[in-house]
Design an enzyme around this catalytic site. Structure first.
Site, short mmCIF file in Angstrom:
data_model
loop_
_atom_site.label_atom_id
_atom_site.label_comp_id
_atom_site.label_asym_id
_atom_site.label_seq_id
_atom_site.Cartn_x
_atom_site.Cartn_y
_atom_site.Cartn_z
N ARG A 48 0.83 -1.21 0.00
CA ARG A 48 0.00 0.00 0.00
C ARG A 48 0.86 1.25 0.00
O ARG A 48 0.67 2.17 -0.79
CB ARG A 48 -0.92 -0.01 1.22
CG ARG A 48 -1.71 1.27 1.41
CD ARG A 48 -1.28 1.88 2.75
NE ARG A 48 -2.05 3.08 3.03
CZ ARG A 48 -1.47 4.24 3.31
NH1 ARG A 48 -0.17 4.37 3.35
NH2 ARG A 48 -2.19 5.29 3.56
N HIS A 53 3.16 6.03 -2.40
CA HIS A 53 4.28 6.97 -2.35
C HIS A 53 5.33 6.78 -3.44
O HIS A 53 6.23 7.60 -3.54
CB HIS A 53 4.96 6.86 -0.99
CG HIS A 53 4.05 7.19 0.15
ND1 HIS A 53 3.50 8.43 0.33
CD2 HIS A 53 3.57 6.41 1.15
CE1 HIS A 53 2.72 8.41 1.40
NE2 HIS A 53 2.74 7.20 1.92
#
Length: 84
Positions: A48, A53
């Site tokens: 995730r 990111h």
């Protein structure tokens, strides 16, 4: 099927978004209960984070591998936990 996945940007983004949601859900569970037993929980959370990111580091091969190899196992594990 992999070729279809790679060529369909909407499916790719939807799949990535669903993995983000799964990772966020696992992260929230672990914030409330550090002893919660879920195989590969840290990897799920890490995926995730990597998707959110590091978009430039997400390969189609990686996402496809997760969908084909890991999501079916996770589904069975969650179903087992829900039926306990």
């Amino acid at each position: 099927m992999f070729e279809d996945y790679v060529s369909d940007i909407k499916t790719k983004r939807a799949t990535e978004r669903d993995l983000e949601i799964i990772g966020e859900a696992v992260n929230r569970i672990f914030k409330k209960d550090k002893n919660f037993k879920l195989e590969n929980a840290q990897k799920i959370i890490g995926t995730r984070n990597r998707i959110i990111h590091g978009y430039d580091m997400i390969s189609d091969d990686l996402i496809w591998s997760i969908v084909i190899n890991h999501l079916p196992k996770l589904k069975k594990e969650v179903e087992f936990l829900l039926n306990k």
